[in-house]
Design a protein around this motif. Structure first.
Motif, PDB file in Angstrom:
ATOM      1  N   ALA A   1      65.576  28.886  24.812  1.00  0.00           N
ATOM      2  CA  ALA A   1      65.968  29.933  25.763  1.00  0.00           C
ATOM      3  C   ALA A   1      65.805  29.437  27.203  1.00  0.00           C
ATOM      4  CB  ALA A   1      65.132  31.190  25.533  1.00  0.00           C
ATOM      5  N   LEU A   2      64.749  28.669  27.472  1.00  0.00           N
ATOM      6  CA  LEU A   2      64.558  28.109  28.821  1.00  0.00           C
ATOM      7  C   LEU A   2      65.660  27.110  29.165  1.00  0.00           C
ATOM      8  CD1 LEU A   2      60.681  27.584  28.859  1.00  0.00           C
ATOM      9  CD2 LEU A   2      61.987  29.195  30.258  1.00  0.00           C
TER      10      LEU A   2
ATOM     11  N   LEU B   1      55.095  36.447  16.433  1.00  0.00           N
ATOM     12  CA  LEU B   1      56.560  36.467  16.388  1.00  0.00           C
ATOM     13  C   LEU B   1      57.125  37.574  17.266  1.00  0.00           C
ATOM     14  CD1 LEU B   1      57.251  35.772  12.600  1.00  0.00           C
ATOM     15  CD2 LEU B   1      57.637  34.231  14.533  1.00  0.00           C
ATOM     16  N   THR B   2      56.431  38.704  17.287  1.00  0.00           N
ATOM     17  CA  THR B   2      56.888  39.808  18.140  1.00  0.00           C
ATOM     18  C   THR B   2      56.814  39.419  19.612  1.00  0.00           C
ATOM     19  OG1 THR B   2      56.117  41.405  16.489  1.00  0.00           O
ATOM     20  CG2 THR B   2      56.513  42.220  18.725  1.00  0.00           C
ATOM     21  N   VAL B   3      55.721  38.726  19.974  1.00  0.00           N
ATOM     22  CA  VAL B   3      55.580  38.275  21.368  1.00  0.00           C
ATOM     23  C   VAL B   3      56.672  37.267  21.717  1.00  0.00           C
ATOM     24  CG1 VAL B   3      54.100  36.984  22.945  1.00  0.00           C
ATOM     25  CG2 VAL B   3      53.106  38.728  21.458  1.00  0.00           C
ATOM     26  N   VAL B   4      56.933  36.314  20.787  1.00  0.00           N
ATOM     27  CA  VAL B   4      57.958  35.299  21.035  1.00  0.00           C
ATOM     28  C   VAL B   4      59.328  35.942  21.192  1.00  0.00           C
ATOM     29  CG1 VAL B   4      59.186  33.332  20.028  1.00  0.00           C
ATOM     30  CG2 VAL B   4      56.691  33.420  19.937  1.00  0.00           C
ATOM     31  N   ARG B   5      59.635  36.911  20.303  1.00  0.00           N
ATOM     32  CA  ARG B   5      60.934  37.594  20.414  1.00  0.00           C
ATOM     33  C   ARG B   5      61.050  38.315  21.752  1.00  0.00           C
ATOM     34  NH1 ARG B   5      59.771  39.453  14.977  1.00  0.00           N
ATOM     35  NH2 ARG B   5      60.886  38.154  13.443  1.00  0.00           N
ATOM     36  N   GLY B   6      59.958  38.942  22.171  1.00  0.00           N
ATOM     37  CA  GLY B   6      59.987  39.614  23.470  1.00  0.00           C
ATOM     38  C   GLY B   6      60.190  38.638  24.620  1.00  0.00           C
ATOM     39  N   ASN B   7      59.521  37.462  24.523  1.00  0.00           N
ATOM     40  CA  ASN B   7      59.685  36.445  25.567  1.00  0.00           C
ATOM     41  C   ASN B   7      61.123  35.947  25.629  1.00  0.00           C
ATOM     42  OD1 ASN B   7      56.970  36.671  26.071  1.00  0.00           O
ATOM     43  ND2 ASN B   7      56.397  34.797  24.999  1.00  0.00           N
ATOM     44  N   ILE B   8      61.704  35.688  24.445  1.00  0.00           N
ATOM     45  CA  ILE B   8      63.084  35.190  24.402  1.00  0.00           C
ATOM     46  C   ILE B   8      64.050  36.233  24.959  1.00  0.00           C
ATOM     47  CG2 ILE B   8      64.949  34.495  22.850  1.00  0.00           C
ATOM     48  CD1 ILE B   8      62.809  33.240  21.056  1.00  0.00           C
ATOM     49  N   ALA B   9      63.808  37.497  24.611  1.00  0.00           N
ATOM     50  CA  ALA B   9      64.668  38.560  25.144  1.00  0.00           C
ATOM     51  C   ALA B   9      64.575  38.629  26.664  1.00  0.00           C
ATOM     52  CB  ALA B   9      64.284  39.898  24.522  1.00  0.00           C
ATOM     53  N   GLY B  10      63.353  38.459  27.188  1.00  0.00           N
ATOM     54  CA  GLY B  10      63.179  38.469  28.645  1.00  0.00           C
ATOM     55  C   GLY B  10      63.871  37.297  29.321  1.00  0.00           C
ATOM     56  N   ILE B  11      63.783  36.098  28.684  1.00  0.00           N
ATOM     57  CA  ILE B  11      64.442  34.913  29.265  1.00  0.00           C
ATOM     58  C   ILE B  11      65.957  35.072  29.222  1.00  0.00           C
ATOM     59  CG2 ILE B  11      64.752  32.425  29.044  1.00  0.00           C
ATOM     60  CD1 ILE B  11      61.939  32.322  27.796  1.00  0.00           C
ATOM     61  N   ASN B  12      66.486  35.586  28.104  1.00  0.00           N
ATOM     62  CA  ASN B  12      67.934  35.781  27.990  1.00  0.00           C
ATOM     63  C   ASN B  12      68.445  36.801  29.009  1.00  0.00           C
ATOM     64  OD1 ASN B  12      68.153  33.932  25.913  1.00  0.00           O
ATOM     65  ND2 ASN B  12      67.956  35.463  24.299  1.00  0.00           N
ATOM     66  N   ALA B  13      67.678  37.858  29.235  1.00  0.00           N
ATOM     67  CA  ALA B  13      68.077  38.840  30.255  1.00  0.00           C
ATOM     68  C   ALA B  13      68.083  38.195  31.640  1.00  0.00           C
ATOM     69  CB  ALA B  13      67.122  40.036  30.224  1.00  0.00           C
ATOM     70  N   LEU B  14      67.078  37.333  31.898  1.00  0.00           N
ATOM     71  CA  LEU B  14      67.028  36.624  33.174  1.00  0.00           C
ATOM     72  C   LEU B  14      68.211  35.672  33.314  1.00  0.00           C
ATOM     73  CD1 LEU B  14      65.517  35.881  35.787  1.00  0.00           C
ATOM     74  CD2 LEU B  14      64.153  34.264  34.439  1.00  0.00           C
ATOM     75  N   SER B  15      68.654  35.057  32.202  1.00  0.00           N
ATOM     76  CA  SER B  15      69.794  34.143  32.239  1.00  0.00           C
ATOM     77  C   SER B  15      71.063  34.841  32.695  1.00  0.00           C
ATOM     78  CB  SER B  15      70.014  33.513  30.857  1.00  0.00           C
ATOM     79  OG  SER B  15      68.898  32.750  30.463  1.00  0.00           O
ATOM     80  N   GLU B  16      71.214  36.111  32.326  1.00  0.00           N
ATOM     81  CA  GLU B  16      72.381  36.864  32.783  1.00  0.00           C
ATOM     82  C   GLU B  16      72.227  37.297  34.239  1.00  0.00           C
ATOM     83  OE1 GLU B  16      75.015  37.064  30.918  1.00  0.00           O
ATOM     84  OE2 GLU B  16      73.927  35.946  29.373  1.00  0.00           O
ATOM     85  N   GLU B  17      71.004  37.658  34.609  1.00  0.00           N
ATOM     86  CA  GLU B  17      70.764  38.122  35.975  1.00  0.00           C
ATOM     87  C   GLU B  17      70.887  36.988  36.983  1.00  0.00           C
ATOM     88  OE1 GLU B  17      67.146  40.170  38.609  1.00  0.00           O
ATOM     89  OE2 GLU B  17      66.894  39.772  36.477  1.00  0.00           O
ATOM     90  N   ILE B  18      70.553  35.741  36.547  1.00  0.00           N
ATOM     91  CA  ILE B  18      70.520  34.610  37.477  1.00  0.00           C
ATOM     92  C   ILE B  18      71.901  34.280  38.019  1.00  0.00           C
ATOM     93  CG2 ILE B  18      70.962  32.611  35.993  1.00  0.00           C
ATOM     94  CD1 ILE B  18      67.876  32.901  38.209  1.00  0.00           C
ATOM     95  N   LEU B  19      72.968  34.744  37.347  1.00  0.00           N
ATOM     96  CA  LEU B  19      74.333  34.475  37.811  1.00  0.00           C
ATOM     97  C   LEU B  19      74.619  35.153  39.145  1.00  0.00           C
ATOM     98  CD1 LEU B  19      76.273  34.820  34.437  1.00  0.00           C
ATOM     99  CD2 LEU B  19      75.768  32.715  35.669  1.00  0.00           C
ATOM    100  N   LYS B  20      73.777  36.100  39.551  1.00  0.00           N
ATOM    101  CA  LYS B  20      73.977  36.783  40.840  1.00  0.00           C
ATOM    102  C   LYS B  20      73.468  35.956  42.011  1.00  0.00           C
ATOM    103  CE  LYS B  20      73.339  41.313  38.633  1.00  0.00           C
ATOM    104  NZ  LYS B  20      72.501  42.543  38.598  1.00  0.00           N
ATOM    105  N   ALA B  21      72.714  34.893  41.732  1.00  0.00           N
ATOM    106  CA  ALA B  21      72.153  34.074  42.813  1.00  0.00           C
ATOM    107  C   ALA B  21      73.261  33.309  43.532  1.00  0.00           C
ATOM    108  CB  ALA B  21      71.119  33.105  42.253  1.00  0.00           C
ATOM    109  N   ASN B  22      73.060  33.072  44.820  1.00  0.00           N
ATOM    110  CA  ASN B  22      74.050  32.350  45.623  1.00  0.00           C
ATOM    111  C   ASN B  22      73.585  30.966  46.051  1.00  0.00           C
ATOM    112  OD1 ASN B  22      76.066  34.394  45.697  1.00  0.00           O
ATOM    113  ND2 ASN B  22      74.850  35.505  47.202  1.00  0.00           N
TER     114      ASN B  22
END
Length: 494
Positions: free
Chosen positions: A136-137, A31-52
């Motif tokens: 999350a994906l 569960l700790t690994v899954v939570r970490g994975n989801i947190a990483g995907i969610n952070a990437l979801s915010e960062e991806i808005l910078k793509a052109n």
């Protein structure tokens, strides 16, 4: 004496506690690994808005998911490129898993239609992504779709604003040149009276050079004025309503249009106004089509002049999904180029769009023959080009000439459009994603449309279909004179 039975029970209990602890520890760790994975995907979801671009979004997603999930492959597949499993995910609007490919395909959804598919691959035998990780994906895939849509909207807005700035600069230069014309004409008239000599000849040459420069500046002003003119918004709205009427009838939509009998004239780029109005009408159709209940499939269109303002209003049922933000940005930017404004609001069970533009006096519009019409016969065209960048550039060229353009993902969609509605010509690239171009020409012939091929070379000129005039060819980058010639040919056929 040692109690063997009691010792055995204690040992069993101890082993059970150890086993339960191991299971619990393993579960907590997972569960700790899954939570970490989801947190990483969610952070990437915010960062991806910078793509052109789609390529940039794919690179960012591959780097981020490689760290978060250990994904071995990531691919962003646009709607017109989606095939097989990716096409199935797009058509279903749901994730598709192909274990033989070791890939999960997720639809990239922004608004009502998927913009493409997002593919994530793994190396093991089974898909390692849990339910929460898949959610999350999916969110990440939707963020990529939103990113691409926002980039397209920004590009369109920048193109409109850039064209208006260039037009304003040209008109300013022409105005200054016009003020110089009278004094230069007086000097030119006085130059022949000068006594012969080196100084008199130098003056005459300078006057001739100045007049040549002035003519070029005035020509620049005339070219800019060709893009910005006085036109009747009521006539444009009526034309677009007639263009969409067949679609409304097929969808059983109830559309009422309240248009004035006298012209409502404005000054600006007609093509940009048509683009904004057509997007609003398509958005209203989608909202009405998905509505439910009495009166939910009703759209009203109103054009009127109030004092010195032209007002265009479109009312439709509220959208089931709020996708009006990007549309509002586009409509507002175009309205601002007319020194007007746009707004949207909800009243009771209706969403109301309003565009307000400064009106011109009717006499001014009547004093300019042909100002309310395009410079040539207005055509309705289909553009089938899988490359979004070149499709946008071609759409802009055609819109600047006052023509309506509807984009198709491939040859099949172009054939469907021309069989359902009346189009004057189809512009297409030879490398269509779903069929060879000769098949497109043959299948589109019953609709009475000319096919214009947008080629990178003119090697196709020797093809029999082009030789006998059943298809036309334009080399890219498209020359303005060649484009006008082809459009005149399509207009003459019409």
């Amino acid at each position: 004496m040692v109690d063997v039975a009691g010792s055995s029970q204690l040992l069993t209990a101890a082993l059970s506690v150890v086993a339960a602890s191991l299971v619990w520890w393993s579960r907590v760790r997972r569960l700790t690994v899954v939570r970490g994975n989801i947190a990483g995907i969610n952070a990437l979801s915010e960062e991806i808005l910078k793509a052109n671009t789609a390529e940039e979004a794919e690179t960012m997603a591959a780097r981020g998911l490689g760290k978060a999930l250990g994904a071995c492959g990531v691919k962003v597949i646009l709607r017109d490129q989606a095939r097989d499993a990716a096409g199935e995910a797009v058509s279903r609007g749901a994730a598709v898993e192909r274990s033989n490919e070791k890939t999960l395909y997720l639809p990239m959804i922004s608004g009502a239609k998927p913009a493409g598919a997002f593919a994530v691959s793994w190396t093991g035998d089974k898909c390692p992504y849990q339910i929460d990780e898949r959610a999350a994906l999916q969110h990440l895939a939707n963020q990529i779709a939103i990113t691409l849509e926002l980039h397209d909207r920004r590009f369109q807005r920048e193109q409109v604003l850039r064209g208006e700035k260039l037009g304003a600069a040209g008109r300013l230069i022409a105005a200054v040149a016009a003020e110089m014309a009278e004094p230069l004409e007086r000097i030119s008239g006085a130059a022949p009276a000068l006594r012969d000599g080196e100084q008199a000849e130098a003056i005459r040459q300078s006057v001739a050079a100045a007049r040549e420069t002035l003519d070029r500046l005035l020509a620049l002003g005339r070219g800019s004025a060709a893009e910005v003119s006085v036109f009747d918004v009521a006539a444009v709205t009526s034309g677009l309503a007639e263009f969409r009427r067949r679609s409304w009838e097929m969808r059983s939509l109830e559309v009422t249009a309240d248009l004035p009998s006298s012209p409502v004239a404005v000054l600006g780029a007609r093509g940009a106004f048509e683009h904004a109005l057509l997007e609003l009408l398509v958005h209203a159709e989608q909202c009405a089509e998905h509505g439910s209940g009495a009166g939910s499939r009703r759209i009203s269109i109103t054009v009127r002049q109030v004092d010195s303002e032209a007002r265009i209003e479109i009312a439709h049922p509220p959208a089931c999904e709020d996708g009006s933000g990007a549309l509002m940005e586009t409509v507002s930017s175009i309205a601002e180029t007319f020194n007007g404004q746009a707004r949207v609001g909800t009243e009771a069970d209706r969403t109301c769009w309003a565009i307000t533009l400064p009106a011109r006096v009717a006499a001014e519009a009547q004093g300019q023959p042909g100002a309310g019409r395009a410079r040539t016969v207005q055509l309705t065209l289909v553009l089938a080009d899988p490359n979004q960048a070149s499709a946008r550039a071609m759409t802009e060229k055609l819109a600047q000439r006052g023509h309506r353009v509807v984009q198709a993902a491939g040859g099949g969609e172009a054939i469907e459009m021309t069989s359902a509605l009346r189009f004057d010509a189809v512009f297409a690239t030879p490398a269509l994603p779903d069929m060879p171009w000769p098949e497109l020409v043959e299948r589109i012939r019953p609709a009475g449309c000319r096919v214009v091929l947008l080629c990178d070379t003119l090697a196709l000129l020797s093809h029999p279909l082009i030789q006998n005039g059943e298809a036309l060819a334009l080399r890219r980058p498209v020359d303005e004179i060649d484009l006008d010639r082809v459009l005149l040919s399509a207009a003459a056929a019409e």
